[in-house]
Enzyme design. Structure first.
Site, PDB file in Angstrom:
ATOM      1  N   ILE A 247       0.863  -1.178   0.000  1.00  0.00           N
ATOM      2  CA  ILE A 247       0.000   0.000   0.000  1.00  0.00           C
ATOM      3  C   ILE A 247       0.900   1.229   0.000  1.00  0.00           C
ATOM      4  O   ILE A 247       1.740   1.396   0.889  1.00  0.00           O
ATOM      5  CB  ILE A 247      -0.914   0.022   1.250  1.00  0.00           C
ATOM      6  CG1 ILE A 247      -1.683  -1.296   1.379  1.00  0.00           C
ATOM      7  CG2 ILE A 247      -1.877   1.213   1.186  1.00  0.00           C
ATOM      8  CD1 ILE A 247      -2.484  -1.712   0.171  1.00  0.00           C
TER       9      ILE A 247
ATOM     10  N   ALA B 267       4.392   4.079   3.141  1.00  0.00           N
ATOM     11  CA  ALA B 267       3.926   2.850   2.499  1.00  0.00           C
ATOM     12  C   ALA B 267       4.006   1.715   3.514  1.00  0.00           C
ATOM     13  O   ALA B 267       4.614   1.868   4.575  1.00  0.00           O
ATOM     14  CB  ALA B 267       4.786   2.508   1.288  1.00  0.00           C
ATOM     15  N   LYS B 268       3.404   0.603   3.213  1.00  0.00           N
ATOM     16  CA  LYS B 268       3.549  -0.600   4.039  1.00  0.00           C
ATOM     17  C   LYS B 268       3.063  -1.770   3.202  1.00  0.00           C
ATOM     18  O   LYS B 268       2.253  -1.589   2.289  1.00  0.00           O
ATOM     19  CB  LYS B 268       2.684  -0.503   5.300  1.00  0.00           C
ATOM     20  CG  LYS B 268       3.168  -1.389   6.429  1.00  0.00           C
ATOM     21  CD  LYS B 268       4.229  -0.693   7.251  1.00  0.00           C
ATOM     22  CE  LYS B 268       4.649  -1.488   8.454  1.00  0.00           C
ATOM     23  NZ  LYS B 268       5.434  -0.652   9.369  1.00  0.00           N
ATOM     24  N   GLY B 269       3.548  -2.946   3.521  1.00  0.00           N
ATOM     25  CA  GLY B 269       3.075  -4.102   2.767  1.00  0.00           C
ATOM     26  C   GLY B 269       3.517  -5.372   3.427  1.00  0.00           C
ATOM     27  O   GLY B 269       4.039  -5.363   4.546  1.00  0.00           O
TER      28      GLY B 269
END
Ligand code: NAD
Length: 508
Positions: free
Chosen positions: A129, A174-176
């Site tokens: 994301i 962001a992160k994922g």
């Protein structure tokens, strides 16, 4: 989670502070709309081929196989133990084996009864994301865990936008990660899912596009695989090392990065203690989570004379009223190859207690350094501490927050408390761009200045006392009245993010 018990989602909950701060600074409506949802939500699948494994039979299923003759299956490393009790069956295990199998079950002396489970292709849901990039390339960790969701990653990605702004590093948020239990897969299988994750994301990431880092269930080894997959075959691969941070120092990582998040947490606690004319030395601390962040915070706090009196993790809790020997606990959890789950459970130097009792241990500081939503209303009621220093992301629920405030327990919010990690990630990225290697002392001195400067800005906003000193300048952030510290931190973040939109304007 969306629709959990018909209530609001994590994301909506976590955005409550955003909306409160946006109201207070009268944020431009269009900017607010831009920030309310992520720029991009990438959801995809990763497949790998898994190995055959030997899965322990449940106690109830063993009876029909009691007469099974013992099998001698290979030696040493040919059976690779997994933290969930299974073994990866490498083919070399069978080279000199003497095996008796019935209905897929074998009896291995000293290990027990196992069913052979065929490997084969497996599919995992993956996410990245990208919340916002107005201040710089997207930046945020990769989480490998069995309980992840779009909603969770949206929340964590937005948190990164606020955190990079608070840390004053030129990155976005962001992160994922992936829905996988890393403890149920071999080192080789984890390498393969990591490579495949980057294979799918390659066009969306890069040192000036999106820069992953370790989070729960990932570490420097996984970052090395990711860097290799991204740079492999590129002519200028040395110039691309900054595509991930949190790497081993020997391959472009930064001194001080492994401990940076824990170190930042401690700098915040130090400032909190200094303002109250008390000290970390002699303070009693309880810590939830003894992974990268929890163990580093514990080690640094103990070196400063604090007593770590209780530690809780996913598999157990240990307690010692006089203070746990932190070096021995780190050795037990992180350096003993037999401790496959990397847990404090079974540590001989302390007494086991229940998780319920953990929260009620009498202490000065509670450091949640595990997963989110752990400090709920009832937990906040039990706590007997003066400060909650949020090392984890989102450890306190809204209800928990209300109870802590009502009980007069201070909170250092996650977006400043654990910003040490992304701050040193920025130093790592800078060193990669410049092909430099800084000393640990240099990294730590910069980190300390950065964390304490921004901590002071947030404190001034909370107290509505804007000022310029030799070390920080909080003018231009306050809202004309005191606010709680969590809202103050968000105000600082939003003012810094909003400035880009207001000064640069929008392309149509
Ligand atoms: P890690 O995987 O190294 O360790 C996680 C720890 O949490 C382990 O000790 C595990 O046993 C424990 N845990 C998991 N589930 C639990 C549960 N239900 N109850 C109690 N304990 C549980 O992860 P980490 O990198 O140390 O990250 C910890 C937290 O810090 C996360 O919230 C992460 O987002 C946040 N964080 C990490 C970094 C970083 O640099 N690694 C930076 C900023 C924030």
């Amino acid at each position: 989670m969306a629709g959990r018990n018909g209530k609001s989602s994590f994301y909506e909950d976590s955005m409550e502070t955003f909306h409160r701060a946006a109201e207070l600074i009268r944020m431009d409506r269009r900017v607010r709309m831009e920030l309310e949802e992520p720029d991009f939500e990438h959801i995809f699948h990763v497949t790998i081929d898994t190995r055959d494994r030997l899965v322990p039979l449940a106690e109830n299923d063993v009876q029909p196989f009691r007469d099974l003759p013992p099998s001698g299956v290979g030696a040493g490393d040919a059976l690779e133990p997994l933290a969930d009790g299974a073994f990866i069956l490498h083919r070399r295990a069978l080279l000199s084996a003497d095996v008796t199998m019935r209905q897929g079950v074998i009896n291995i002396p000293g290990k027990g009864y196992f069913r052979l489970e065929r490997g084969g292709p497996r599919k995992f849901k993956a996410y990245r994301i990208q919340h916002n990039q107005v201040r710089g390339p997207y930046k945020g960790g990769v989480r490998f865990h069995k309980d992840v969701s779009l909603d969770l990653f949206k929340t964590l990605a937005a948190d990164m936008t606020w955190k990079t702004a608070i840390a004053e590093v030129p990155f976005g948020g962001a992160k994922g990660g992936m829905k996988i239990d890393p403890f149920a897969y071999s080192r080789e299988e984890m390498e393969h899912v990591s490579l495949r994750y980057v294979y799918k994301l390659k066009n969306l990431m890069g040192p000036f596009r999106d820069i992953p880092a370790p989070d729960v269930g990932t570490n420097g080894a996984i970052m090395a695989y990711m860097m290799r997959q991204y740079t492999d075959g590129e002519r200028d691969h040395h110039a691309l090392r900054g595509v991930v941070t949190g790497k081993d120092v020997r391959i472009g990582g930064s001194e001080g990065r492994v401990k940076a998040t824990g170190q930042g947490v401690v700098h915040c606690i130090e400032e909190w203690a200094r303002e109250r004319s008390t000290s970390i030395s002699g303070a009693r601390v309880i810590i939830q989570g003894f992974g990268n962040v929890g163990a580093a915070a514990a080690e640094i706090l103990a070196a400063m004379g604090a007593h770590v009196v209780a530690v809780n993790d996913a598999h157990g809790t240990v307690h010692r009223d006089g203070g746990i020997d932190v070096a021995a606990l780190i050795q037990y959890v992180h350096q003993d190859p037999r401790n496959l789950r990397r847990t404090v459970a079974g540590f001989p130097g302390a007494t086991p207690i229940s998780k319920e009792d953990f929260w009620a241990v009498d202490a000065d500081v509670c450091v949640p350094a595990a997963l989110g939503e752990e400090i709920t209303g009832p937990v906040a009621e039990r706590l007997r501490v003066k400060l909650v220093a949020e090392a984890a992301n989102g450890p306190t629920t809204r209800e928990g927050d209300r109870v802590l405030a009502a009980r007069g327990i201070d909170v250092i919010p996650d977006i400043i408390c654990n910003a040490g990690g992304v701050t040193v990630s920025y130093y790592e990225w800078l060193q990669n761009q410049r092909l430099e290697q800084w000393t640990e002392a240099e990294v730590n001195a910069r980190l300390e200045r950065a964390i304490k400067r921004n901590y002071a800005v947030i404190r001034d906003v909370a107290r509505d006392r804007p000022q310029k000193t030799a070390t920080h300048d909080s003018r231009g952030y306050a809202v004309g009245k005191p606010v709680d510290v969590r809202t103050a931190a968000m105000i600082v973040a939003l003012r810094r993010v909003e400035a880009h939109y207001l000064l640069e304007g929008f392309s149509q």
